[in-house]
Design a protein around this motif. Sequence first.
Motif, PDB file in Angstrom:
ATOM      1  N   TYR A  48     -17.360   4.167   7.502  1.00  0.00           N
ATOM      2  CA  TYR A  48     -16.390   3.166   7.976  1.00  0.00           C
ATOM      3  C   TYR A  48     -16.187   2.088   6.912  1.00  0.00           C
ATOM      4  O   TYR A  48     -15.059   1.680   6.637  1.00  0.00           O
ATOM      5  CB  TYR A  48     -16.903   2.548   9.271  1.00  0.00           C
ATOM      6  N   THR A  49     -17.277   1.645   6.289  1.00  0.00           N
ATOM      7  CA  THR A  49     -17.184   0.630   5.242  1.00  0.00           C
ATOM      8  C   THR A  49     -16.419   1.164   4.039  1.00  0.00           C
ATOM      9  O   THR A  49     -15.563   0.479   3.467  1.00  0.00           O
ATOM     10  CB  THR A  49     -18.598   0.185   4.813  1.00  0.00           C
ATOM     11  N   VAL A  50     -16.700   2.419   3.652  1.00  0.00           N
ATOM     12  CA  VAL A  50     -16.021   3.038   2.517  1.00  0.00           C
ATOM     13  C   VAL A  50     -14.529   3.171   2.791  1.00  0.00           C
ATOM     14  O   VAL A  50     -13.690   2.990   1.904  1.00  0.00           O
ATOM     15  CB  VAL A  50     -16.648   4.415   2.207  1.00  0.00           C
ATOM     16  N   SER A  51     -14.166   3.474   4.043  1.00  0.00           N
ATOM     17  CA  SER A  51     -12.757   3.691   4.391  1.00  0.00           C
ATOM     18  C   SER A  51     -11.927   2.417   4.282  1.00  0.00           C
ATOM     19  O   SER A  51     -10.698   2.479   4.297  1.00  0.00           O
ATOM     20  CB  SER A  51     -12.646   4.259   5.808  1.00  0.00           C
ATOM     21  N   LYS A  52     -12.576   1.257   4.184  1.00  0.00           N
ATOM     22  CA  LYS A  52     -11.846   0.012   3.979  1.00  0.00           C
ATOM     23  C   LYS A  52     -11.284  -0.073   2.560  1.00  0.00           C
ATOM     24  O   LYS A  52     -10.361  -0.839   2.288  1.00  0.00           O
ATOM     25  CB  LYS A  52     -12.778  -1.182   4.221  1.00  0.00           C
ATOM     26  N   ILE A  53     -11.851   0.719   1.648  1.00  0.00           N
ATOM     27  CA  ILE A  53     -11.451   0.681   0.243  1.00  0.00           C
ATOM     28  C   ILE A  53     -10.702   1.946  -0.154  1.00  0.00           C
ATOM     29  O   ILE A  53      -9.678   1.903  -0.822  1.00  0.00           O
ATOM     30  CB  ILE A  53     -12.679   0.496  -0.663  1.00  0.00           C
ATOM     31  N   PHE A  54     -11.224   3.114   0.288  1.00  0.00           N
ATOM     32  CA  PHE A  54     -10.633   4.399  -0.065  1.00  0.00           C
ATOM     33  C   PHE A  54      -9.956   5.026   1.148  1.00  0.00           C
ATOM     34  O   PHE A  54     -10.343   4.779   2.290  1.00  0.00           O
ATOM     35  CB  PHE A  54     -11.708   5.351  -0.611  1.00  0.00           C
ATOM     36  N   SER A  55      -8.949   5.863   0.892  1.00  0.00           N
ATOM     37  CA  SER A  55      -8.195   6.510   1.969  1.00  0.00           C
ATOM     38  C   SER A  55      -8.949   7.730   2.478  1.00  0.00           C
ATOM     39  O   SER A  55      -9.229   8.649   1.703  1.00  0.00           O
ATOM     40  CB  SER A  55      -6.811   6.937   1.469  1.00  0.00           C
ATOM     41  N   PRO A  56      -9.289   7.772   3.773  1.00  0.00           N
ATOM     42  CA  PRO A  56     -10.009   8.930   4.305  1.00  0.00           C
ATOM     43  C   PRO A  56      -9.076  10.092   4.591  1.00  0.00           C
ATOM     44  O   PRO A  56      -7.942   9.905   5.026  1.00  0.00           O
ATOM     45  CB  PRO A  56     -10.623   8.392   5.602  1.00  0.00           C
ATOM     46  N   TYR A  57      -9.548  11.291   4.326  1.00  0.00           N
ATOM     47  CA  TYR A  57      -8.825  12.499   4.718  1.00  0.00           C
ATOM     48  C   TYR A  57      -9.864  13.599   4.924  1.00  0.00           C
ATOM     49  O   TYR A  57     -10.606  13.935   4.000  1.00  0.00           O
ATOM     50  CB  TYR A  57      -7.812  12.944   3.676  1.00  0.00           C
ATOM     51  N   GLY A  58      -9.908  14.139   6.167  1.00  0.00           N
ATOM     52  CA  GLY A  58     -10.952  15.117   6.460  1.00  0.00           C
ATOM     53  C   GLY A  58     -12.313  14.456   6.324  1.00  0.00           C
ATOM     54  O   GLY A  58     -12.574  13.385   6.877  1.00  0.00           O
ATOM     55  N   ARG A  59     -13.182  15.067   5.541  1.00  0.00           N
ATOM     56  CA  ARG A  59     -14.514  14.508   5.306  1.00  0.00           C
ATOM     57  C   ARG A  59     -14.578  13.712   4.008  1.00  0.00           C
ATOM     58  O   ARG A  59     -15.630  13.188   3.643  1.00  0.00           O
ATOM     59  CB  ARG A  59     -15.559  15.640   5.259  1.00  0.00           C
ATOM     60  N   GLY A  60     -13.455  13.622   3.285  1.00  0.00           N
ATOM     61  CA  GLY A  60     -13.473  12.979   1.984  1.00  0.00           C
ATOM     62  C   GLY A  60     -12.773  11.628   1.980  1.00  0.00           C
ATOM     63  O   GLY A  60     -12.085  11.250   2.928  1.00  0.00           O
ATOM     64  N   PHE A  61     -12.964  10.900   0.877  1.00  0.00           N
ATOM     65  CA  PHE A  61     -12.317   9.614   0.655  1.00  0.00           C
ATOM     66  C   PHE A  61     -11.659   9.662  -0.720  1.00  0.00           C
ATOM     67  O   PHE A  61     -12.286  10.083  -1.694  1.00  0.00           O
ATOM     68  CB  PHE A  61     -13.339   8.474   0.713  1.00  0.00           C
ATOM     69  N   PHE A  62     -10.390   9.203  -0.788  1.00  0.00           N
ATOM     70  CA  PHE A  62      -9.628   9.362  -2.015  1.00  0.00           C
ATOM     71  C   PHE A  62      -9.035   8.031  -2.465  1.00  0.00           C
ATOM     72  O   PHE A  62      -8.683   7.169  -1.652  1.00  0.00           O
ATOM     73  CB  PHE A  62      -8.522  10.403  -1.821  1.00  0.00           C
ATOM     74  N   ASP A  63      -8.927   7.882  -3.776  1.00  0.00           N
ATOM     75  CA  ASP A  63      -8.395   6.674  -4.381  1.00  0.00           C
ATOM     76  C   ASP A  63      -6.888   6.819  -4.550  1.00  0.00           C
ATOM     77  O   ASP A  63      -6.416   7.335  -5.553  1.00  0.00           O
ATOM     78  CB  ASP A  63      -9.076   6.433  -5.735  1.00  0.00           C
ATOM     79  N   THR A  64      -6.151   6.366  -3.554  1.00  0.00           N
ATOM     80  CA  THR A  64      -4.687   6.476  -3.595  1.00  0.00           C
ATOM     81  C   THR A  64      -4.029   5.164  -4.006  1.00  0.00           C
ATOM     82  O   THR A  64      -2.798   5.071  -4.041  1.00  0.00           O
ATOM     83  CB  THR A  64      -4.138   6.892  -2.222  1.00  0.00           C
ATOM     84  N   LYS A  65      -4.812   4.145  -4.302  1.00  0.00           N
ATOM     85  CA  LYS A  65      -4.260   2.827  -4.617  1.00  0.00           C
ATOM     86  C   LYS A  65      -4.041   2.626  -6.110  1.00  0.00           C
ATOM     87  O   LYS A  65      -3.325   1.728  -6.521  1.00  0.00           O
ATOM     88  CB  LYS A  65      -5.174   1.738  -4.065  1.00  0.00           C
TER      89      LYS A  65
END
Length: 201
Positions: A114-131
């Motif tokens: 949840y904390t990571v999702s504040k910075i990176f975009s979640p998709y499935g089980r991963g988090f991606f840098d879309t910014k």
Amino acid sequence: LNKDGLQGDDKERWVKRIGVDIVRAFVSEYPIFKGKLAFTDFKKNLYVINPPLDLPKNPQFEFKTQINGRNETAIITLKHVADINLGNINKFYTNKSKEVSEVEIQVLNNLVNYTVSKIFSPYGRGFFDTKTDPFKANSNDKFSFVRGFVNSIRLTQCGLSMNLHLKTAIIITPSYKTLHSLLESQFGDVSNLVRDNRALK
């Protein structure tokens, strides 16, 4: 979390695709969550930090919202399942406890995500840098790549350990708003072949 008319695999795919977005919108809009930290497991479970929720007598809601520009209606049922105390993890690190349960590890992992999702975009089980600017391959202006990772917390011989696995995802340039426009850019007029003009996801 449910949607009228969906069952089995269709329901699971729907939950995986937008479930976390619906729960986040629900938490931000309903007053019973005001002043509380609430986070999901990126599926359909919701965790609330003390104090607990004051649930109504009929804790089922028909919730309408917009996700990615589309109207969505979800049936959300709140049910108290269990109280979980993460204080045992502190005891584990101060040698006052020799064990950490799988449930405690899973809740801690969800809180970290949840904390990571504040910075990176979640998709499935991963988090991606879309910014930041995505990188392109072979000077192709239609498809780009974004960097990301999957993280998980595991109990090892050295204690609780976070494992990071790097990932890369392909994304379609935002200039294509519909599936139809993407196919036309590749194959020309496809109006006789394609009738699905829904927004890209």
